[in-house]
Design an enzyme around this catalytic site. Sequence first.
Site, PDB file in Angstrom:
ATOM      1  N   GLU A 166       0.141  -0.915  -0.173  1.00  0.00           N
ATOM      2  CA  GLU A 166      -0.190   0.203   0.040  1.00  0.00           C
ATOM      3  C   GLU A 166       0.512   0.710  -0.259  1.00  0.00           C
ATOM      4  OE1 GLU A 166      -2.634  -0.507   2.777  1.00  0.00           O
ATOM      5  OE2 GLU A 166      -4.412  -1.050   2.432  1.00  0.00           O
ATOM      6  N   GLU A 386      -5.068  -8.784   0.539  1.00  0.00           N
ATOM      7  CA  GLU A 386      -5.774  -8.252   2.243  1.00  0.00           C
ATOM      8  C   GLU A 386      -7.271  -7.683   1.695  1.00  0.00           C
ATOM      9  OE1 GLU A 386      -3.938  -4.948   4.470  1.00  0.00           O
ATOM     10  OE2 GLU A 386      -2.409  -5.235   3.576  1.00  0.00           O
TER      11      GLU A 386
HETATM   12  C1  BGP Z   1      -4.443  -1.866   5.212  1.00  0.00           C
HETATM   13  C2  BGP Z   1      -2.699  -2.419   5.383  1.00  0.00           C
HETATM   14  C3  BGP Z   1      -3.005  -3.490   6.794  1.00  0.00           C
HETATM   15  C4  BGP Z   1      -4.234  -3.833   7.993  1.00  0.00           C
HETATM   16  C5  BGP Z   1      -5.469  -3.158   7.239  1.00  0.00           C
HETATM   17  C6  BGP Z   1      -6.650  -2.499   8.624  1.00  0.00           C
HETATM   18  O1  BGP Z   1      -4.152  -1.036   5.106  1.00  0.00           O
HETATM   19  O2  BGP Z   1      -2.026  -2.937   4.997  1.00  0.00           O
HETATM   20  O3  BGP Z   1      -1.730  -3.795   7.618  1.00  0.00           O
HETATM   21  O4  BGP Z   1      -3.587  -2.495   9.058  1.00  0.00           O
HETATM   22  O5  BGP Z   1      -4.815  -1.955   6.612  1.00  0.00           O
HETATM   23  O6  BGP Z   1      -5.839  -1.256   8.951  1.00  0.00           O
HETATM   24  P1  BGP Z   1      -6.609  -0.632  10.464  1.00  0.00           P
HETATM   25  O7  BGP Z   1      -6.180  -1.667  11.356  1.00  0.00           O
HETATM   26  O8  BGP Z   1      -6.090   0.254   9.949  1.00  0.00           O
HETATM   27  O9  BGP Z   1      -8.162  -0.798  10.395  1.00  0.00           O
END
Ligand code: BGP
Length: 484
Positions: A166, A386
């Site tokens: 990202e 993800e």
């Molecule tokens: C994405 C990241 C992850 C994870 C996910 C959920 O942007 O790549 O590492 O953190 O988001 O985000 P959050 O924990 O802020 O809800």
Amino acid sequence: KLDNFPKDFLWGASSAAYQIEGAANEDGKGPSIWDKYTHEKGNTYKDTNGDVAIDHYHHYKEDVELMAKMGLKAYRFSVAWSRIIPDGKGKVNPKGIEFYHNLIKDLRDHNIEPVLTMYHWDLPLNLQEKYQGWESRETIKAFRKYAQVLYREFGDEVKYWVTINEQNVFTSMGYRWGTHPPKKHDIKAMFLANHHVNIANALVVKDFHQMVPDGLIGPSFGYGPVYPKTCDPNDVLAALNAQDFNDNWWLDVYCRGKYPFFTKKQLTDLGIMPEVTAEDQKILEDPEAYPDYLGINYYHGGTVQQNRLEKQVDDQKDERKFNKVDPYLMQPKGDKAQNPEVPMFNNVENQYVDKTKWGWEIDPTGMRIALREIYEKYQLPIMITENGLGALDIVKDGKINDTYRINYLKDHVKAMKEAITDGVDLIGYCAWSFTDLLSWLNGYSKRYGFVYVDQNDNENGSLKRIPKASFSWYKQVIASDGND
Ligand code: BGP
């Protein structure tokens, strides 16, 4: 009728080093920018940090055991750069190398395909403090060296590689909105750092093709489709602008070696377009530097309308005073940071989709749209690297009945199935996340895992792992090739 998922579809789950490993100062690991950031007061929810996280560093065998029990086909994890090279650019730390060899061997012994991310935001602190991190070309050199160490060590053991996680998120949060390290509010620095990450990405993809000819490599990009608020052609135009600014700005560079012309012109007019040298252009446009597949992190899309600020000013015949204050350089705080006013478009709410407790839209159809858009445009295999639901899970009688997560994931699996039926070459799905873990800014209470981890506010929890209801559901999905 929907076709089943391909037999070799990679049903997986994801994680990232800083969010799970803990052992922040053990076995020669150097500090990263996140180690420092989470130790400064007020930067994260309840000042939570990843010193211990879920202590995966010491529990990895137990975690892999659980993955095997679930029947997981793939596991995406990231390597902590400062575990491999503690100061980012000098000596290699054999203990760090050993840890990942052990993890990968354990995964392989259980027939789980490792998907290795090289950079999930935890830049070695030394590179930030001494060289200004990604704002400097020194970091490009250091990243290339680090990548080569990884290729030499793990090139024979790992087939699927992710370069950068990202890039759009960490450059915006770190340099524009100041909510990630290095905590800057400087959009010019953001575009410069981002350009350097692009060069680093291209160079390491090219090196990979030479050093790991049988592997596959690509970035993981946080993508969301952009919807116009209405069919007012001006809103449609704003959506086109937003797509260029939010998505093409990165994907076009990865896959075509070129910045898209429209946003480039906007940035040039505002004086914030970084210099792209002839040598840079050559590096970016080298077909050897193009990815083999695209990792896509999908959580939600976005909705926009034409920039009302400009319009209001117009309406008031106010000589467009507003335009004299460069809207790109405004530094909104709080809510406004989530809903920035930029001259090309305004972000607005989408009234047709539900939201999570944290305000993230729940939009499985958006995933199908995203997959179609990306595949149409870049014609590369795609892996969802993800996707998942953050929730406040409750333990009752020793069980976690997360039906809301099952429903969320079920709808997204269906959307993938439809995209495959549409003709998209989708090779895998790594749900976020396998275990509960540290949410960068939300501490340990916003949970995503199939496996509950008794965190009890970081340090004091037993760190006991308890499979949730979604664990059994996903196990069934995997066993039945996508039919539950
Ligand atoms: C994405 C990241 C992850 C994870 C996910 C959920 O942007 O790549 O590492 O953190 O988001 O985000 P959050 O924990 O802020 O809800």
